[in-house]
Design a protein around this motif. Structure first.
Motif, PDB file in Angstrom:
ATOM      1  N   GLY A   1      61.125  -7.210  46.302  1.00  0.00           N
ATOM      2  CA  GLY A   1      60.290  -6.402  45.425  1.00  0.00           C
ATOM      3  C   GLY A   1      58.801  -6.617  45.556  1.00  0.00           C
ATOM      4  N   ALA A   2      58.364  -7.743  46.133  1.00  0.00           N
ATOM      5  CA  ALA A   2      56.925  -8.010  46.181  1.00  0.00           C
ATOM      6  C   ALA A   2      56.160  -6.965  46.974  1.00  0.00           C
ATOM      7  CB  ALA A   2      56.672  -9.398  46.784  1.00  0.00           C
ATOM      8  N   LEU A   3      56.743  -6.477  48.054  1.00  0.00           N
ATOM      9  CA  LEU A   3      55.995  -5.592  48.950  1.00  0.00           C
ATOM     10  C   LEU A   3      55.782  -4.200  48.369  1.00  0.00           C
ATOM     11  CD1 LEU A   3      57.439  -6.697  52.400  1.00  0.00           C
ATOM     12  CD2 LEU A   3      55.330  -7.410  51.271  1.00  0.00           C
ATOM     13  N   TRP A   4      56.480  -3.877  47.284  1.00  0.00           N
ATOM     14  CA  TRP A   4      56.182  -2.602  46.627  1.00  0.00           C
ATOM     15  C   TRP A   4      55.756  -2.773  45.177  1.00  0.00           C
ATOM     16  CZ3 TRP A   4      59.509  -0.905  42.655  1.00  0.00           C
ATOM     17  CH2 TRP A   4      60.762  -1.531  42.583  1.00  0.00           C
ATOM     18  N   ARG A   5      56.236  -3.822  44.489  1.00  0.00           N
ATOM     19  CA  ARG A   5      55.779  -4.020  43.116  1.00  0.00           C
ATOM     20  C   ARG A   5      54.370  -4.597  43.071  1.00  0.00           C
ATOM     21  NH1 ARG A   5      61.325  -5.855  41.854  1.00  0.00           N
ATOM     22  NH2 ARG A   5      62.304  -4.201  40.608  1.00  0.00           N
ATOM     23  N   LEU A   6      54.070  -5.562  43.929  1.00  0.00           N
ATOM     24  CA  LEU A   6      52.786  -6.253  43.851  1.00  0.00           C
ATOM     25  C   LEU A   6      51.596  -5.326  44.086  1.00  0.00           C
ATOM     26  CD1 LEU A   6      51.603  -8.989  43.216  1.00  0.00           C
ATOM     27  CD2 LEU A   6      51.853  -9.618  45.626  1.00  0.00           C
ATOM     28  N   PRO A   7      51.639  -4.397  45.066  1.00  0.00           N
ATOM     29  CA  PRO A   7      50.507  -3.466  45.190  1.00  0.00           C
ATOM     30  C   PRO A   7      50.282  -2.624  43.933  1.00  0.00           C
ATOM     31  CG  PRO A   7      51.826  -3.447  47.190  1.00  0.00           C
ATOM     32  CD  PRO A   7      52.591  -4.248  46.183  1.00  0.00           C
ATOM     33  N   GLN A   8      51.364  -2.286  43.230  1.00  0.00           N
ATOM     34  CA  GLN A   8      51.212  -1.532  41.982  1.00  0.00           C
ATOM     35  C   GLN A   8      50.557  -2.379  40.902  1.00  0.00           C
ATOM     36  OE1 GLN A   8      55.186  -0.258  40.997  1.00  0.00           O
ATOM     37  NE2 GLN A   8      55.327   1.171  42.709  1.00  0.00           N
ATOM     38  N   LEU A   9      50.801  -3.685  40.945  1.00  0.00           N
ATOM     39  CA  LEU A   9      50.307  -4.580  39.900  1.00  0.00           C
ATOM     40  C   LEU A   9      48.869  -5.027  40.132  1.00  0.00           C
ATOM     41  CD1 LEU A   9      53.500  -6.797  39.476  1.00  0.00           C
ATOM     42  CD2 LEU A   9      52.631  -5.119  37.827  1.00  0.00           C
ATOM     43  N   VAL A  10      48.507  -5.324  41.387  1.00  0.00           N
ATOM     44  CA  VAL A  10      47.186  -5.917  41.652  1.00  0.00           C
ATOM     45  C   VAL A  10      46.375  -5.156  42.686  1.00  0.00           C
ATOM     46  CG1 VAL A  10      48.036  -8.213  41.047  1.00  0.00           C
ATOM     47  CG2 VAL A  10      48.036  -7.506  43.447  1.00  0.00           C
ATOM     48  N   GLY A  11      46.920  -4.080  43.244  1.00  0.00           N
ATOM     49  CA  GLY A  11      46.225  -3.343  44.292  1.00  0.00           C
ATOM     50  C   GLY A  11      46.611  -3.843  45.674  1.00  0.00           C
ATOM     51  N   GLU A  12      46.503  -2.958  46.647  1.00  0.00           N
ATOM     52  CA  GLU A  12      46.975  -3.285  47.997  1.00  0.00           C
ATOM     53  C   GLU A  12      46.177  -4.394  48.679  1.00  0.00           C
ATOM     54  OE1 GLU A  12      47.822  -0.933  52.145  1.00  0.00           O
ATOM     55  OE2 GLU A  12      48.185   0.094  50.240  1.00  0.00           O
ATOM     56  N   PRO A  13      44.837  -4.458  48.562  1.00  0.00           N
ATOM     57  CA  PRO A  13      44.127  -5.535  49.268  1.00  0.00           C
ATOM     58  C   PRO A  13      44.561  -6.939  48.838  1.00  0.00           C
ATOM     59  CG  PRO A  13      42.611  -3.784  48.678  1.00  0.00           C
ATOM     60  CD  PRO A  13      43.897  -3.472  47.974  1.00  0.00           C
ATOM     61  N   LEU A  14      44.650  -7.168  47.534  1.00  0.00           N
ATOM     62  CA  LEU A  14      45.069  -8.489  47.075  1.00  0.00           C
ATOM     63  C   LEU A  14      46.545  -8.729  47.386  1.00  0.00           C
ATOM     64  CD1 LEU A  14      44.490 -11.152  45.721  1.00  0.00           C
ATOM     65  CD2 LEU A  14      44.805 -10.040  43.489  1.00  0.00           C
ATOM     66  N   ALA A  15      47.369  -7.697  47.255  1.00  0.00           N
ATOM     67  CA  ALA A  15      48.791  -7.843  47.595  1.00  0.00           C
ATOM     68  C   ALA A  15      48.955  -8.235  49.056  1.00  0.00           C
ATOM     69  CB  ALA A  15      49.533  -6.548  47.298  1.00  0.00           C
ATOM     70  N   ALA A  16      48.144  -7.654  49.932  1.00  0.00           N
ATOM     71  CA  ALA A  16      48.216  -8.002  51.347  1.00  0.00           C
ATOM     72  C   ALA A  16      47.813  -9.453  51.574  1.00  0.00           C
ATOM     73  CB  ALA A  16      47.322  -7.067  52.156  1.00  0.00           C
ATOM     74  N   GLU A  17      46.786  -9.898  50.857  1.00  0.00           N
ATOM     75  CA  GLU A  17      46.341 -11.288  51.014  1.00  0.00           C
ATOM     76  C   GLU A  17      47.426 -12.259  50.552  1.00  0.00           C
ATOM     77  OE1 GLU A  17      42.398 -13.983  49.998  1.00  0.00           O
ATOM     78  OE2 GLU A  17      42.501 -11.891  49.326  1.00  0.00           O
ATOM     79  N   ILE A  18      48.122 -11.903  49.476  1.00  0.00           N
ATOM     80  CA  ILE A  18      49.177 -12.772  48.949  1.00  0.00           C
ATOM     81  C   ILE A  18      50.392 -12.787  49.875  1.00  0.00           C
ATOM     82  CG2 ILE A  18      50.841 -13.023  47.054  1.00  0.00           C
ATOM     83  CD1 ILE A  18      48.596 -11.893  45.206  1.00  0.00           C
ATOM     84  N   THR A  19      50.806 -11.614  50.358  1.00  0.00           N
ATOM     85  CA  THR A  19      52.066 -11.536  51.106  1.00  0.00           C
ATOM     86  C   THR A  19      51.913 -11.768  52.601  1.00  0.00           C
ATOM     87  OG1 THR A  19      51.824  -9.123  51.295  1.00  0.00           O
ATOM     88  CG2 THR A  19      53.131  -9.962  49.435  1.00  0.00           C
TER      89      THR A  19
END
Length: 247
Positions: free
Chosen positions: A140-158
């Motif tokens: 779920g991180a690769l689709w939930r996290l961008p919705q929660l924090v935005g794609e740039p930060l989600a990319a940095e995290i994942t």
């Protein structure tokens, strides 16, 4: 279930508090915990109540159990073992509150992302280091996290393995409030109290419509409101409101 072995479950009329309880493995999510979470969901689908998820001994969940994960095959990946239970938790009728302390990594973070509300502590460390283990965050991180924090930060995290502190998670909107560790569960209960004061049916429809695909709006709102406009509870609450105004 007759006996919980990986969870501590405390039930009341309007909520269930579930503590992930494998402290010897930093509450790593194994198959037994997944099975017990499915049993819990079955109960909450039948008898909707608020769910508070937390972890034992200062840790939410350090991730999936690596010993089990190492032995999983392509067939296991296609079964979506963790993804399926996290989706079921996300789709529970009533809100889910994740109370996060210490590590919430990998699968533990993905479980937190599936909640409707996330509360944390300053010592929270949340992120997805799966690529360091040769896999992806596939629950779920690769689709939930961008919705929660935005794609740039989600990319940095994942992709870059960034782990957020509690303060960083608060600034990013990933958690909505921070509490000292000893006050975290009380904070979760205070939030649950605010939710519980509202009409449970209206809360359930609000959650359902919030999570509906964009193409379902505004039809989803109209259909939900049509049901609620005929609800005896709507009439009772509005009558009480009007009578209070007369005083």
């Amino acid at each position: 279930m007759a006996e919980w072995t990986t969870l501590l479950v405390a039930e009341s009329a309007d909520r269930v508090v579930v503590t992930l309880n494998r402290p010897e493995r930093r509450n790593a999510i194994d198959q037994r915990m997944v099975d017990e979470l499915h049993a819990l969901c079955e109960d909450l689908e039948r008898d909707p109540r608020i769910l508070i998820l937390t972890g034992s001994e200062g840790v939410f969940a350090s991730g999936a159990d690596i010993a089990e994960l190492r032995e999983r095959t392509a067939a296991d990946a296609r079964r979506g073992i963790n993804a399926t239970i996290f989706l079921r938790i996300a789709e529970l009728p009533m809100p889910v509150i994740a109370a996060l302390d210490g590590y919430a990594l990998g699968g533990g973070a993905e479980l937190a992302y599936a909640a409707d509300f996330r509360l944390g502590t300053p010592r929270l460390r949340i992120g997805n280091p799966e690529t360091s283990l040769g896999i992806i965050a596939a629950a779920g991180a690769l689709w939930r996290l961008p919705q929660l924090v935005g794609e740039p930060l989600a990319a940095e995290i994942t992709m870059a393995g960034r782990v957020l502190t509690g303060e960083e998670a608060l600034a990013a909107g990933l958690v909505s409030d921070l509490f000292e560790p000893g006050e975290l569960l009380a904070g979760a209960h205070a939030l649950a109290d605010r939710i519980a004061k509202n009409d449970p049916l209206a809360t359930q429809y609000t959650k359902r419509v919030l999570r509906a695909p964009l193409g379902d709006h505004p039809r989803a709102e109209r259909e939900a409101q049509a049901v609620l406009f005929e609800s005896p509870e709507k009439h009772r609450r509005m009558t009480e409101f009007l009578e209070r105004r007369k005083r």
